[in-house]
Motif scaffolding. Sequence first.
Motif, PDB file in Angstrom:
ATOM      1  N   GLN A  44     -40.797  84.607 -52.448  1.00 22.65           N
ATOM      2  CA  GLN A  44     -41.797  83.188 -53.260  1.00 22.65           C
ATOM      3  C   GLN A  44     -42.702  84.637 -54.330  1.00 22.65           C
ATOM      4  O   GLN A  44     -41.557  84.718 -55.380  1.00 22.65           O
ATOM      5  N   ARG A  45     -43.000  85.661 -53.460  1.00 23.02           N
ATOM      6  CA  ARG A  45     -42.821  87.303 -54.533  1.00 23.02           C
ATOM      7  C   ARG A  45     -41.909  87.473 -55.105  1.00 23.02           C
ATOM      8  O   ARG A  45     -41.652  88.027 -56.227  1.00 23.02           O
ATOM      9  N   ALA A  46     -40.542  87.410 -54.302  1.00 27.99           N
ATOM     10  CA  ALA A  46     -39.018  88.150 -54.257  1.00 27.99           C
ATOM     11  C   ALA A  46     -38.899  87.341 -56.307  1.00 27.99           C
ATOM     12  O   ALA A  46     -38.318  87.925 -56.863  1.00 27.99           O
ATOM     13  N   ASN A  47     -38.783  85.505 -55.423  1.00 23.06           N
ATOM     14  CA  ASN A  47     -38.701  85.137 -56.734  1.00 23.06           C
ATOM     15  C   ASN A  47     -40.016  85.225 -57.997  1.00 23.06           C
ATOM     16  O   ASN A  47     -39.421  85.156 -59.745  1.00 23.06           O
ATOM     17  N   ALA A  48     -41.220  85.307 -58.318  1.00 20.31           N
ATOM     18  CA  ALA A  48     -41.508  85.365 -59.113  1.00 20.31           C
ATOM     19  C   ALA A  48     -41.769  86.390 -59.984  1.00 20.31           C
ATOM     20  O   ALA A  48     -42.094  86.408 -60.672  1.00 20.31           O
ATOM     21  N   GLU A  49     -42.114  87.983 -58.774  1.00 20.06           N
ATOM     22  CA  GLU A  49     -42.123  89.342 -59.392  1.00 20.06           C
ATOM     23  C   GLU A  49     -40.832  89.918 -59.510  1.00 20.06           C
ATOM     24  O   GLU A  49     -41.080  90.426 -60.998  1.00 20.06           O
ATOM     25  N   LEU A  50     -40.007  89.178 -59.488  1.00 20.83           N
ATOM     26  CA  LEU A  50     -38.725  90.029 -59.374  1.00 20.83           C
ATOM     27  C   LEU A  50     -37.708  89.068 -59.813  1.00 20.83           C
ATOM     28  O   LEU A  50     -36.582  89.713 -60.757  1.00 20.83           O
ATOM     29  N   GLY A  51     -37.915  88.193 -60.485  1.00 20.82           N
ATOM     30  CA  GLY A  51     -37.393  86.619 -60.873  1.00 20.82           C
ATOM     31  C   GLY A  51     -35.837  86.246 -60.372  1.00 20.82           C
ATOM     32  O   GLY A  51     -34.584  86.773 -61.230  1.00 20.82           O
ATOM     33  N   ILE A  52     -36.286  86.451 -59.229  1.00 22.62           N
ATOM     34  CA  ILE A  52     -33.957  86.191 -58.311  1.00 22.62           C
ATOM     35  C   ILE A  52     -34.437  84.818 -57.958  1.00 22.62           C
ATOM     36  O   ILE A  52     -35.336  84.465 -57.766  1.00 22.62           O
ATOM     37  N   THR A  53     -33.481  84.525 -58.370  1.00 20.73           N
ATOM     38  CA  THR A  53     -33.315  83.040 -58.259  1.00 20.73           C
ATOM     39  C   THR A  53     -32.677  82.861 -57.156  1.00 20.73           C
ATOM     40  O   THR A  53     -31.679  83.542 -56.477  1.00 20.73           O
ATOM     41  N   LEU A  54     -33.203  81.344 -56.032  1.00 20.84           N
ATOM     42  CA  LEU A  54     -32.684  81.598 -54.813  1.00 20.84           C
ATOM     43  C   LEU A  54     -32.208  80.561 -54.456  1.00 20.84           C
ATOM     44  O   LEU A  54     -32.580  79.586 -55.653  1.00 20.84           O
ATOM     45  N   LEU A  55     -31.011  79.969 -53.650  1.00 16.98           N
ATOM     46  CA  LEU A  55     -30.452  79.048 -53.103  1.00 16.98           C
ATOM     47  C   LEU A  55     -30.968  79.074 -51.375  1.00 16.98           C
ATOM     48  O   LEU A  55     -30.346  79.775 -50.973  1.00 16.98           O
TER      49      LEU A  55
END
Lengths: 344, 247
Positions: free
Chosen positions: B189-200
């Motif tokens: 979740q932090r990688a998504n929120a803080e680093l802006g990485i899209t996840l599938l």
Amino acid sequence: MSARGRGRILAALLLAATVAAPLVVPALTVQFATLWVMIILALTWDILGGQMGYNSFGNVVFFGVGMYASAIVQVGLFHDVGAYTAASGTGVYPFTPQQYYVGLALGILAAPIAAVAVAALLGTGMLGLRGHYFAIGTLGLGIAGGEFAASWEYVGGASGFLLPVFPGAYETRALFFYGLCAALGIVTFLVLRRLYAGRFGLALNAIRDDEDKAEALGHHTVRNKVLAWCVSAFFVGLAGAIFGNMNGLIEPREVAFSGATFGVWMVLMALLGGKGTLWGPVIGAIVFHVFKELFWTYLLGWQRVALGLLIVGIVLFFPLGLLGYARERWPSLFGRQAVEGAKR
Amino acid sequence: MTSLLEVRDATKRFGGIVANEGVSLSVREGEIVGLIGPNGSGKTTLFNSIVGHHALDAGSIRFGGREITELRVPQIARLGLLRTFQQTRVFRGMTGIENMLASAPPEGTGLAVMFGRSQPREAARADDLLQFVGLYEKRHLRAGELSFGQQKLLEFAMALMRSPRMLLLDEPTAGINPTLINNLVDRLQRANAELGITLLVIEHNMPVIMRLARRLYCLAHGKILAEGAPEQVQRDPRVLEAYLGAA
């Protein structure tokens, strides 16, 4: 003491031994020079075989290519090569000392260029193959090289290529080639140490551990593999040029492209010392060469049996090689953490 | 928002077996999307197709507005679309630090770059990311000596090393203990929120995927069965049927 400190002391001792050896036992100077060539062969085999996990049984090709390339340049600069080899040994084509040294220098320059060109060509074709397939593909290279050279009359065919004679006394000659071999050995070692410490080493180790993963991370795997073989070929080609001149005669099957001797030995030495390590091949080459010479001297007739037993012994008792064994047994000596939570 | 990953009518056959048939899905920049489905429904095959591991039989894949259907794995990775493996894959003989540095292959292909040393900022980034996943203390251990869960965390950190735009995660929480699972979900979740990485994310653990994803796709027998908000997909009778195997 740190691993680095111990490494420095070891290096200093070896350097002292390098200088002292031919002065203390001048009768063995050529033996020592050959040992340096063996060290170079083991070190360069380990680039693919140890660091990258690709067993190559064809590296001896670069040895032969280097030898012949150098010889052709050395003779070709001053005479017609075909006529020279046809009149081999009759002394109708003399070289002045100046011609000898100029030819040797340019020959030694040409050898790695030719070897790298061959490696780039073969590598581009073969290094798309993975692991075992590559290993099997390389098996025939040495034989093919030998047969090709043996049937090429321009370079003397099966009877070989006699090199220009060194303009000096036997002792001077031995010392001269010893110096060349030692210098090349040290340079090879230092260059590889530098390459392994950087991105190239990381890329090779990544390919060894999991090539698919390396690709998934965006590595240029094929380019790195071909480059690794070219680095190997560069130093093996140089060693070939020097060894050919030291030997005086280039025999296509027995010396230049000898898969059954140098081709196998370089693998054994790296395995014996510990593949995938920097010092392993060096240690392996020294131990192997000493044993080999002792077998040939004291067990003549049984030397191949003894060598075979040595191989079985290595595989059974030191599958990781001498250095690999020591590293697993006493990890702290090598600055590596053994168990979780241990102090670095 | 435009879609970052766009899969259109992807079909993949292995001999007579149709692994994916007419699969379409899209993931927008900055989203976390889940991909669920029973075993053998073609999830991993779809991942393999997306990252260029094998060619599609029909259909197309676009990433960041660029056609990537014909590209191979390393090329796609260099565009910033990375995957992690279901059977965790790290460089087992190398230390944690070395794994991280090897995960940032040089951008250039010139000799000076390939033969060069790793940059100090790469080493600093490796340290930061190891700290981020909680493996900093074990950075000098060989990766093969780490526990399975720790290897998963390391693999995740390795994927972050080259600042990808999008990550495809294949069962990131399979086979690891509940404490580490919470850890990992938090890091995702932090990688998504803080680093802006899209996840599938492919995931079998329902509580995890409900917590993580804002949108779900459900795959069954190689086809998209349902799509939508997690609660909605979870209640879909067709999804229940696919999972529980009714007729």
